[in-house]
Design a protein around this motif. Structure first.
Motif, PDB file in Angstrom:
ATOM      1  N   LEU A 325      -2.722 -21.986   7.369  1.00 10.50           N
ATOM      2  CA  LEU A 325      -1.396 -21.789   6.779  1.00 10.50           C
ATOM      3  C   LEU A 325      -1.459 -20.757   6.043  1.00 10.50           C
ATOM      4  N   VAL A 326      -2.133 -20.592   4.949  1.00 13.25           N
ATOM      5  CA  VAL A 326      -2.304 -19.610   3.967  1.00 13.25           C
ATOM      6  C   VAL A 326      -2.440 -18.185   4.729  1.00 13.25           C
ATOM      7  N   ALA A 327      -3.323 -18.174   5.857  1.00 12.07           N
ATOM      8  CA  ALA A 327      -3.335 -16.961   6.395  1.00 12.07           C
ATOM      9  C   ALA A 327      -2.042 -16.450   7.257  1.00 12.07           C
ATOM     10  N   PHE A 328      -1.214 -17.319   7.858  1.00 14.14           N
ATOM     11  CA  PHE A 328      -0.238 -17.422   8.569  1.00 14.14           C
ATOM     12  C   PHE A 328       0.992 -16.706   7.661  1.00 14.14           C
ATOM     13  N   VAL A 329       1.182 -17.600   6.479  1.00 20.70           N
ATOM     14  CA  VAL A 329       2.415 -17.382   5.835  1.00 20.70           C
ATOM     15  C   VAL A 329       2.034 -15.839   5.027  1.00 20.70           C
ATOM     16  N   GLY A 330       0.915 -15.602   4.633  1.00 22.79           N
ATOM     17  CA  GLY A 330       0.396 -14.386   3.886  1.00 22.79           C
ATOM     18  C   GLY A 330       0.814 -13.327   4.759  1.00 22.79           C
ATOM     19  N   ASP A 331       0.456 -13.239   6.119  1.00 21.11           N
ATOM     20  CA  ASP A 331       0.928 -11.988   6.919  1.00 21.11           C
ATOM     21  C   ASP A 331       2.427 -11.932   6.919  1.00 21.11           C
ATOM     22  N   ARG A 332       3.097 -12.768   6.906  1.00 17.72           N
ATOM     23  CA  ARG A 332       4.735 -12.705   6.981  1.00 17.72           C
ATOM     24  C   ARG A 332       5.126 -12.291   5.602  1.00 17.72           C
TER      25      ARG A 332
END
Length: 347
Positions: A325-332
């Motif tokens: 989640l953190v990685a996915f959200v962080g990219d966006r």
């Protein structure tokens, strides 16, 4: 009874005697702080309670939504033994008057239902939406709401109690980051008047509140995950329960050499929380966050500090593990923020 929001100076309608007159027919007042209130909000509430009681209001209750998680804010409440209650919407039906301090619009950064009638609003923030109240004093030319309230006390010849003086002085320091972030001459003048009324040792104890282990871990994670493009930095604290870890991480990262604008995000419950800081005079970070995230949540603030809240479900499947989640959200989050600042991916 509206203040001049352009100059920051009160109009003739927004003055201490007019506020007292508004309270003269009131027997019960509910002063509602914003969610997770900071010292500026709480000190302002204490000052408004002093004014209301001087006007003959029999019952004044100070309430708030959210949680007080910042360790200095908890120390502030405990050391001053503040009488606070958690907000319950049912309270709105049992009081004569409702007041907001340091926030202004029902449903925005507070737990009050949208559309609720608010009788008194005193604040120093700027809002895109219209602000409505029977008594409205909105002064964006001030660095702290408590400054406005203390000027009211001075105009009414009411001396702050030692409790209020300590609360107000600490609030001024915290709101301006020890008079570095945007203070006006008004804040200096008010602070000078408070010095002889406060217990210096009490102020030191508030400042001496230690980091919780979670906050320290969150700051460490923000340092580890930082990404820098130009003079802008984006970082993640991961998933945390202490929302106040974000602004603390943002304040610290702004000290990094060459960095003038910082955005820190984290997962708190089912939302992505944002905290931003800037010392670049060319950037209004509140407007930057509004433009960048208005289509997916709420965001905004001042030219040098801002925050936001975005539903996590808009970015990712909440059933994923926290690392994903953190990685996915962080990219966006990072892509949106850097793109808004016209900072392309160096790769």
């Amino acid at each position: 009874m509206v203040a001049d929001v352009d100059s920051g100076e009160p109009s003739t309608g927004a003055d201490p005697t007019a506020l007292v007159a508004a309270f003269e027919t009131v027997s019960s007042l509910l002063v509602v702080g914003h969610d997770s209130p900071d010292p500026d909000c709480l000190a302002s509430a204490l000052a408004l309670r002093t004014i209301a009681e001087s006007a003959g209001v029999e019952t004044v209750d100070i309430v708030y939504g959210g949680h007080i998680s910042h360790q200095q804010n908890r120390a502030f409440v405990n050391l001053l033994a503040l009488d606070l209650d958690r907000f319950d919407p049912a309270q709105l039906d049992t009081v004569d008057s409702v007041a907001f301090v340091d926030h202004a619009v029902p449903g925005i950064n507070n737990s009050v239902p949208t559309g609720t009638n608010v009788d008194v609003v005193i604040d120093h923030h700027e809002y895109e939406t219209s602000v409505d109240a029977d008594y409205l004093d909105l002064r964006t030319g001030y660095a702290a709401t408590v400054t406005i309230l203390l000027e009211y006390l001075d105009g009414l010849d009411l001396e702050p109690t030692p409790e209020l003086a300590a609360a107000a002085l600490f609030a001024l320091h915290r709101e301006t980051i020890d008079f570095v972030r945007g203070p006006t001459m008004r804040e200096y003048e008010v602070a000078a008047r408070l010095l002889d009324l406060v217990d210096e040792e009490l102020i030191k104890r508030m400042y001496g509140a230690m980091f919780t282990p979670e906050t320290l871990d969150a700051i460490g994670e923000a340092i580890r995950t930082r990404e820098i493009r130009g003079s802008a930095l984006v970082s993640s604290v991961g998933r945390v329960s202490e929302r106040d870890a974000l602004p603390q991480a943002a304040d610290l990262l702004l000290n990094l050499e060459g960095v003038t604008t910082v955005l820190v995000f984290g997962l708190v419950g089912d939302h992505v929380q944002l905290s931003a800081r800037s010392v670049d005079s060319r950037i209004d970070v509140g407007e930057l966050l509004r433009q960048t995230f208005a289509d997916v949540g709420t965001a905004g603030g001042h030219d040098n500090m801002a925050g936001g809240q975005l539903p996590l479900g808009l970015f990712a499947d909440e059933s994923a593990d926290d690392f994903e989640l953190v990685a996915f959200v962080g990219d966006r989050i990072g892509s949106r923020f850097f793109d808004a600042m016209n900072l392309s991916d160096p790769s």
